[in-house]
Design a protein around this motif. Structure first.
Motif, PDB file in Angstrom:
ATOM      1  N   THR A 169      22.965  25.691  36.853  1.00 47.73           N
ATOM      2  CA  THR A 169      22.329  24.411  36.520  1.00 47.73           C
ATOM      3  C   THR A 169      22.927  23.770  35.278  1.00 47.73           C
ATOM      4  O   THR A 169      22.659  22.609  35.000  1.00 47.73           O
ATOM      5  N   LYS A 170      23.752  24.504  34.551  1.00 48.63           N
ATOM      6  CA  LYS A 170      24.328  23.994  33.312  1.00 48.63           C
ATOM      7  C   LYS A 170      25.737  23.458  33.556  1.00 48.63           C
ATOM      8  O   LYS A 170      26.403  23.837  34.518  1.00 48.63           O
ATOM      9  N   ALA A 171      26.166  22.575  32.660  1.00 44.43           N
ATOM     10  CA  ALA A 171      27.535  22.061  32.744  1.00 44.43           C
ATOM     11  C   ALA A 171      28.522  23.197  32.535  1.00 44.43           C
ATOM     12  O   ALA A 171      28.317  24.065  31.680  1.00 44.43           O
ATOM     13  N   TYR A 172      29.590  23.201  33.317  1.00 45.35           N
ATOM     14  CA  TYR A 172      30.593  24.255  33.197  1.00 45.35           C
ATOM     15  C   TYR A 172      31.454  24.044  31.960  1.00 45.35           C
ATOM     16  O   TYR A 172      31.816  22.911  31.621  1.00 45.35           O
ATOM     17  N   SER A 173      31.802  25.132  31.317  1.00 47.44           N
ATOM     18  CA  SER A 173      32.704  25.061  30.165  1.00 47.44           C
ATOM     19  C   SER A 173      34.123  24.769  30.640  1.00 47.44           C
ATOM     20  O   SER A 173      34.450  24.895  31.831  1.00 47.44           O
ATOM     21  N   ASN A 174      34.979  24.388  29.720  1.00 48.97           N
ATOM     22  CA  ASN A 174      36.384  24.144  30.070  1.00 48.97           C
ATOM     23  C   ASN A 174      37.039  25.400  30.618  1.00 48.97           C
ATOM     24  O   ASN A 174      37.868  25.328  31.527  1.00 48.97           O
ATOM     25  N   ARG A 175      36.664  26.553  30.076  1.00 52.52           N
ATOM     26  CA  ARG A 175      37.232  27.802  30.582  1.00 52.52           C
ATOM     27  C   ARG A 175      36.839  28.036  32.036  1.00 52.52           C
ATOM     28  O   ARG A 175      37.681  28.410  32.851  1.00 52.52           O
ATOM     29  N   VAL A 176      35.583  27.826  32.352  1.00 50.74           N
ATOM     30  CA  VAL A 176      35.137  28.027  33.732  1.00 50.74           C
ATOM     31  C   VAL A 176      35.895  27.103  34.678  1.00 50.74           C
ATOM     32  O   VAL A 176      36.322  27.521  35.766  1.00 50.74           O
ATOM     33  N   LYS A 177      36.109  25.862  34.282  1.00 50.33           N
ATOM     34  CA  LYS A 177      36.800  24.901  35.142  1.00 50.33           C
ATOM     35  C   LYS A 177      38.288  25.202  35.286  1.00 50.33           C
ATOM     36  O   LYS A 177      38.942  24.678  36.180  1.00 50.33           O
ATOM     37  N   GLN A 178      38.811  26.066  34.431  1.00 56.25           N
ATOM     38  CA  GLN A 178      40.221  26.451  34.532  1.00 56.25           C
ATOM     39  C   GLN A 178      40.459  27.658  35.437  1.00 56.25           C
ATOM     40  O   GLN A 178      41.594  27.955  35.791  1.00 56.25           O
ATOM     41  N   VAL A 179      39.403  28.355  35.820  1.00 55.46           N
ATOM     42  CA  VAL A 179      39.554  29.587  36.600  1.00 55.46           C
ATOM     43  C   VAL A 179      40.173  29.294  37.958  1.00 55.46           C
ATOM     44  O   VAL A 179      39.717  28.416  38.701  1.00 55.46           O
ATOM     45  N   THR A 180      41.217  30.044  38.303  1.00 56.82           N
ATOM     46  CA  THR A 180      41.866  29.922  39.598  1.00 56.82           C
ATOM     47  C   THR A 180      41.559  31.141  40.465  1.00 56.82           C
ATOM     48  O   THR A 180      41.048  32.155  39.982  1.00 56.82           O
ATOM     49  N   VAL A 181      41.898  31.035  41.731  1.00 57.05           N
ATOM     50  CA  VAL A 181      41.738  32.168  42.645  1.00 57.05           C
ATOM     51  C   VAL A 181      42.518  33.365  42.124  1.00 57.05           C
ATOM     52  O   VAL A 181      42.040  34.506  42.140  1.00 57.05           O
ATOM     53  N   LYS A 182      43.715  33.113  41.645  1.00 55.73           N
ATOM     54  CA  LYS A 182      44.559  34.190  41.112  1.00 55.73           C
ATOM     55  C   LYS A 182      43.892  34.875  39.929  1.00 55.73           C
ATOM     56  O   LYS A 182      43.959  36.110  39.798  1.00 55.73           O
ATOM     57  N   ASN A 183      43.238  34.105  39.062  1.00 58.67           N
ATOM     58  CA  ASN A 183      42.551  34.707  37.922  1.00 58.67           C
ATOM     59  C   ASN A 183      41.468  35.678  38.374  1.00 58.67           C
ATOM     60  O   ASN A 183      41.291  36.743  37.768  1.00 58.67           O
ATOM     61  N   LEU A 184      40.752  35.335  39.435  1.00 57.34           N
ATOM     62  CA  LEU A 184      39.724  36.234  39.951  1.00 57.34           C
ATOM     63  C   LEU A 184      40.338  37.548  40.412  1.00 57.34           C
ATOM     64  O   LEU A 184      39.886  38.630  40.025  1.00 57.34           O
ATOM     65  N   LEU A 185      41.370  37.470  41.229  1.00 59.37           N
ATOM     66  CA  LEU A 185      41.951  38.674  41.825  1.00 59.37           C
ATOM     67  C   LEU A 185      42.695  39.520  40.799  1.00 59.37           C
ATOM     68  O   LEU A 185      42.721  40.753  40.912  1.00 59.37           O
ATOM     69  N   GLN A 186      43.323  38.888  39.819  1.00 53.40           N
ATOM     70  CA  GLN A 186      44.112  39.620  38.834  1.00 53.40           C
ATOM     71  C   GLN A 186      43.309  40.007  37.606  1.00 53.40           C
ATOM     72  O   GLN A 186      43.855  40.530  36.646  1.00 53.40           O
ATOM     73  N   MET A 187      42.014  39.759  37.621  1.00 52.76           N
ATOM     74  CA  MET A 187      41.115  40.124  36.516  1.00 52.76           C
ATOM     75  C   MET A 187      41.523  39.443  35.211  1.00 52.76           C
ATOM     76  O   MET A 187      41.518  40.044  34.136  1.00 52.76           O
ATOM     77  N   THR A 188      41.853  38.163  35.302  1.00 51.29           N
ATOM     78  CA  THR A 188      42.255  37.421  34.107  1.00 51.29           C
ATOM     79  C   THR A 188      41.394  36.181  33.882  1.00 51.29           C
ATOM     80  O   THR A 188      41.832  35.222  33.252  1.00 51.29           O
ATOM     81  N   THR A 189      40.147  36.195  34.372  1.00 51.65           N
ATOM     82  CA  THR A 189      39.261  35.059  34.122  1.00 51.65           C
ATOM     83  C   THR A 189      38.816  35.010  32.664  1.00 51.65           C
ATOM     84  O   THR A 189      38.483  33.945  32.148  1.00 51.65           O
ATOM     85  N   GLY A 190      38.768  36.175  32.020  1.00 51.63           N
ATOM     86  CA  GLY A 190      38.303  36.238  30.640  1.00 51.63           C
ATOM     87  C   GLY A 190      36.866  36.662  30.501  1.00 51.63           C
ATOM     88  O   GLY A 190      36.319  36.644  29.401  1.00 51.63           O
ATOM     89  N   GLY A 191      36.217  37.076  31.607  1.00 49.57           N
ATOM     90  CA  GLY A 191      34.860  37.557  31.426  1.00 49.57           C
ATOM     91  C   GLY A 191      33.954  37.568  32.623  1.00 49.57           C
ATOM     92  O   GLY A 191      34.213  38.272  33.580  1.00 49.57           O
TER      93      GLY A 191
END
Length: 395
Positions: A136-158
């Protein structure tokens, strides 16, 4: 509940402190694999498994080994249920925990192969795969930068809460949708996506939702249609919660130390994308030999897509898109209370899948020693005594 640490180890050099496949929603008995009648026991292999079980007080194990695409050895060891004195069988099913991440990675790569997404596609925000559906909250800039690759490679940052703990371990009573909304409102990314490697299970929870959104199917149905059915993995199912959710042929799990009593006391069904697979050793090996890049058996991924699949990040070259690698070896491990699993394959054409219905306690010293010994065992299985196998194929 004690935090369920994700475990995956890179051989000799790096320790990587590292669903739900639904072939069927039923718990009908899995047909027993039919071993080639000429298979003979191999003492030099059996002794390694039996010694490991004895040394770490694990009730049972199931092993499958292939050579150049042929299932040349499969064996069940010890007990599937100690109270009933039930022996482990070839058809005994067990959780493989984080090994499930490889299934999720392959599912994403199949969508890439279909031309439906790219690994560089953004996941959250305007025009992204999941848009603004969750939270329900506005997404941070970091969240909006997350790519599919970041998810799979464990590089989302958290995706961490409460002292940098993985969000997946919280709000166990919530449904998947409720949890996703809660996670997006409460979990944080502590690093810019792509800048740091951080093994967080929640990444693969999100990846499973990407599969659903892009494919228009449930995660379970996609895995069934694109992986388990084509590979004839009849013993691979969606893990269910609690003792009441056990499959007809599923072994009993035995935790140790602080994990004892937590074998069934968590929301396994939430862990579909990161830890939900229940399978047999031979089924797991069917999957492994379909993602090994070896022409001896057909692979699920075309060569160009496979090369993307095994590409690590600049933050950790050894951790790719649901698979770990070091030199000539690719592998993954999984751990939950009462469960330890792993697969490994080598460029020499050997591959092995090994699943236990026991696991060491998660205390750092004890567990690291146990996991390292498991790593050595897997490596020895695919690099030593390679001439002891018969020329048979039990797939």
């Amino acid at each position: 509940m004690k935090k369920l640490l994700p475990i995956a180890f890179r051989i000799s050099v790096i320790a990587l402190l590292a669903f739900a496949v639904a072939c069927s929603e039923s718990s009908d008995p899995v047909p027993a694999p039919t071993p080639n009648p000429t298979q003979e026991d191999i003492g030099v292999i059996d002794s390694q498994i039996e010694d490991f079980l004895s040394r770490y007080d694990i009730p049972g194990a199931s092993l499958a080994i292939s050579k150049n695409g042929k299932l040349v050895y499969q064996k069940a060891y010890g007990l599937a249920d100690q109270a009933q004195g039930k022996e482990m069988e070839l058809r005994s099913q067990m959780r493989v925990a984080s090994v499930s991440k490889t299934f999720t990675g392959v599912a994403i790569m199949l969508l890439v192969q279909d031309g439906l997404i790219s690994l560089d596609d953004q996941v959250f925000g305007d025009g992204a795969i999941l848009g603004k559906t969750y939270g329900t909250k506005a997404y941070s800039n970091r969240v909006k930068q997350v790519t599919v690759k970041n998810l799979l490679q464990m590089t989302t940052g958290g995706w961490v809460v409460n002292g940098n703990r993985d969000a997946i371990d919280y709000q166990q009573q919530m449904s998947n949708t409720q949890f996703f909304n809660w996670m997006m409102d409460n979990a944080t990314l502590n690093f810019d996506p792509g800048s740091q490697y951080w093994y967080i299970n929640s990444n693969y929870f999100v990846a499973a939702r990407v599969v659903e959104k892009v494919s228009g199917k449930s995660f379970a149905q996609f895995i069934k249609e694109r992986i388990t059915d084509p590979l004839k993995m009849s013993g691979t199912v969606l893990g269910k919660n609690g003792t009441q959710g056990r499959q007809a042929n599923e072994a009993t799990y035995y935790g140790q130390g602080a994990t004892k009593g937590f074998e069934y006391n968590f929301n396994l069904e939430r862990r579909d994308g990161d830890a939900g697979i229940v399978t047999t050793a031979s089924d797991l090996l069917r999957f492994v030999t379909a993602i090994d890049g070896n022409p001896s058996r057909p692979d699920l991924l075309e060569s160009g897509i496979y090369n993307q699949f095994i590409q690590g990040s600049s933050a950790n070259v050894g951790f790719a898109n649901g698979i770990s690698q070091f030199n000539q070896v690719k592998f993954f491990y999984g751990a939950l209370p009462g469960t330890r699993s792993g697969y490994m394959f080598h460029s020499n054409g050997m591959a092995a899948a090994l699943i236990f219905n026991g696991n060491a306690d998660y205390t750092q010293t004890n567990y690291n020693s146990f996991a390292s010994a498991h790593d050595v065992l897997m490596f020895n299985l695919i690099t030593k005594n390679l001439n002891v196998y018969q020329d048979i194929d039990q797939f």
